[in-house]
Design a protein around this motif. Structure first.
Motif, mmCIF file in Angstrom:
data_model
loop_
_atom_site.group_PDB
_atom_site.id
_atom_site.type_symbol
_atom_site.label_atom_id
_atom_site.label_comp_id
_atom_site.label_asym_id
_atom_site.label_seq_id
_atom_site.Cartn_x
_atom_site.Cartn_y
_atom_site.Cartn_z
ATOM 1 N N CYS A 49 -107.542 41.435 -60.497
ATOM 2 C CA CYS A 49 -106.683 41.494 -59.314
ATOM 3 C C CYS A 49 -105.222 41.482 -59.737
ATOM 4 C CB CYS A 49 -106.942 40.299 -58.400
ATOM 5 S SG CYS A 49 -108.609 40.252 -57.770
ATOM 6 N N GLU A 50 -104.418 42.231 -59.002
ATOM 7 C CA GLU A 50 -102.985 42.227 -59.253
ATOM 8 C C GLU A 50 -102.297 41.454 -58.138
ATOM 9 O OE1 GLU A 50 -101.208 45.978 -59.919
ATOM 10 O OE2 GLU A 50 -102.811 46.663 -61.237
ATOM 11 N N LEU A 51 -101.339 40.649 -58.526
ATOM 12 C CA LEU A 51 -100.623 39.841 -57.557
ATOM 13 C C LEU A 51 -99.136 40.096 -57.752
ATOM 14 C CD1 LEU A 51 -100.708 37.588 -55.415
ATOM 15 C CD2 LEU A 51 -100.506 35.970 -57.288
ATOM 16 N N ALA A 52 -98.480 40.496 -56.687
ATOM 17 C CA ALA A 52 -97.042 40.731 -56.744
ATOM 18 C C ALA A 52 -96.337 39.571 -56.055
ATOM 19 C CB ALA A 52 -96.683 42.039 -56.054
ATOM 20 N N ALA A 53 -95.388 38.991 -56.735
ATOM 21 C CA ALA A 53 -94.620 37.884 -56.171
ATOM 22 C C ALA A 53 -93.165 38.291 -56.083
ATOM 23 C CB ALA A 53 -94.773 36.647 -57.039
ATOM 24 N N ILE A 54 -92.577 38.066 -54.938
ATOM 25 C CA ILE A 54 -91.169 38.399 -54.727
ATOM 26 C C ILE A 54 -90.424 37.095 -54.518
ATOM 27 C CG2 ILE A 54 -89.518 39.609 -53.275
ATOM 28 C CD1 ILE A 54 -91.810 41.483 -52.479
ATOM 29 N N GLY A 55 -89.503 36.841 -55.398
ATOM 30 C CA GLY A 55 -88.721 35.620 -55.284
ATOM 31 C C GLY A 55 -87.539 35.810 -54.355
ATOM 32 N N MET A 56 -87.323 34.843 -53.483
ATOM 33 C CA MET A 56 -86.182 34.904 -52.569
ATOM 34 C C MET A 56 -85.474 33.555 -52.594
ATOM 35 S SD MET A 56 -87.918 36.868 -49.336
ATOM 36 C CE MET A 56 -86.403 37.000 -48.447
ATOM 37 N N ASP A 57 -84.189 33.609 -52.624
ATOM 38 C CA ASP A 57 -83.431 32.367 -52.553
ATOM 39 C C ASP A 57 -82.592 32.397 -51.266
ATOM 40 O OD1 ASP A 57 -81.682 34.302 -53.255
ATOM 41 O OD2 ASP A 57 -80.771 33.235 -54.924
ATOM 42 N N SER A 58 -81.854 31.368 -51.046
ATOM 43 C CA SER A 58 -81.106 31.264 -49.782
ATOM 44 C C SER A 58 -79.933 32.246 -49.719
ATOM 45 C CB SER A 58 -80.599 29.840 -49.591
ATOM 46 O OG SER A 58 -79.765 29.496 -50.681
ATOM 47 N N ASP A 59 -79.504 32.789 -50.852
ATOM 48 C CA ASP A 59 -78.381 33.725 -50.863
ATOM 49 C C ASP A 59 -78.836 35.168 -50.701
ATOM 50 O OD1 ASP A 59 -76.669 31.614 -51.245
ATOM 51 O OD2 ASP A 59 -76.730 31.778 -53.429
ATOM 52 N N SER A 60 -80.110 35.406 -50.609
ATOM 53 C CA SER A 60 -80.643 36.749 -50.514
ATOM 54 C C SER A 60 -80.281 37.390 -49.182
ATOM 55 C CB SER A 60 -82.162 36.740 -50.684
ATOM 56 O OG SER A 60 -82.702 38.006 -50.453
ATOM 57 N N THR A 61 -80.006 38.685 -49.179
ATOM 58 C CA THR A 61 -79.662 39.384 -47.920
ATOM 59 C C THR A 61 -80.893 39.498 -47.028
ATOM 60 O OG1 THR A 61 -80.060 41.486 -49.033
ATOM 61 C CG2 THR A 61 -77.802 40.701 -48.964
ATOM 62 N N ALA A 62 -82.071 39.639 -47.605
ATOM 63 C CA ALA A 62 -83.278 39.719 -46.769
ATOM 64 C C ALA A 62 -83.513 38.401 -46.056
ATOM 65 C CB ALA A 62 -84.486 40.075 -47.647
ATOM 66 N N HIS A 63 -83.224 37.307 -46.728
ATOM 67 C CA HIS A 63 -83.421 36.004 -46.112
ATOM 68 C C HIS A 63 -82.407 35.775 -44.990
ATOM 69 C CE1 HIS A 63 -83.027 31.598 -45.767
ATOM 70 N NE2 HIS A 63 -84.350 31.627 -45.913
ATOM 71 N N SER A 64 -81.182 36.217 -45.180
ATOM 72 C CA SER A 64 -80.158 35.989 -44.161
ATOM 73 C C SER A 64 -80.386 36.889 -42.951
ATOM 74 C CB SER A 64 -78.764 36.226 -44.750
ATOM 75 O OG SER A 64 -78.663 37.555 -45.210
ATOM 76 N N THR A 65 -80.983 38.073 -43.118
ATOM 77 C CA THR A 65 -81.249 38.910 -41.944
ATOM 78 C C THR A 65 -82.431 38.379 -41.141
ATOM 79 O OG1 THR A 65 -82.622 40.359 -43.309
ATOM 80 C CG2 THR A 65 -80.333 40.996 -43.010
ATOM 81 N N VAL A 66 -83.384 37.729 -41.810
ATOM 82 C CA VAL A 66 -84.524 37.164 -41.092
ATOM 83 C C VAL A 66 -84.077 35.966 -40.283
ATOM 84 C CG1 VAL A 66 -86.746 36.008 -41.374
ATOM 85 C CG2 VAL A 66 -86.221 38.041 -42.717
ATOM 86 N N THR A 67 -83.257 35.124 -40.873
ATOM 87 C CA THR A 67 -82.802 33.928 -40.171
ATOM 88 C C THR A 67 -81.596 34.286 -39.350
ATOM 89 O OG1 THR A 67 -81.407 33.303 -42.010
ATOM 90 C CG2 THR A 67 -83.619 32.344 -41.912
#
Length: 67
Positions: A49-67
């Motif tokens: 099985c392949e597992l892809a993990a995407i790390g996100m921190d609080s400074d990420s633009t994807a995180h700020s658009t979600v919140t």
């Protein structure tokens, strides 16, 4: 004291419990014997099985658009 032969319902309960125990032991033995004789056959080959993990921190633009 009562005579045990006149208490037919006690004998019926004891016979029922004995038959249930006998059926349970027989089923366990049959299951154990069938599992022991059967060869393990895989229906399909296993693939890693392949597992892809995407790390996100609080400074990420994807995180700020979600919140």
């Amino acid at each position: 004291m009562s005579d045990w032969t006149s208490l037919w319902y006690v004998w019926l309960i004891l016979l029922t419990v004995f038959l249930l125990l006998l059926c349970g032991v027989s089923a366990s033995c049959i299951k154990f014997c069938c599992r022991k004789k059967r060869l393990p056959v895989e229906s399909f080959p296993r693939h890693p099985c392949e597992l892809a993990a995407i790390g996100m921190d609080s400074d990420s633009t994807a995180h700020s658009t979600v919140t």
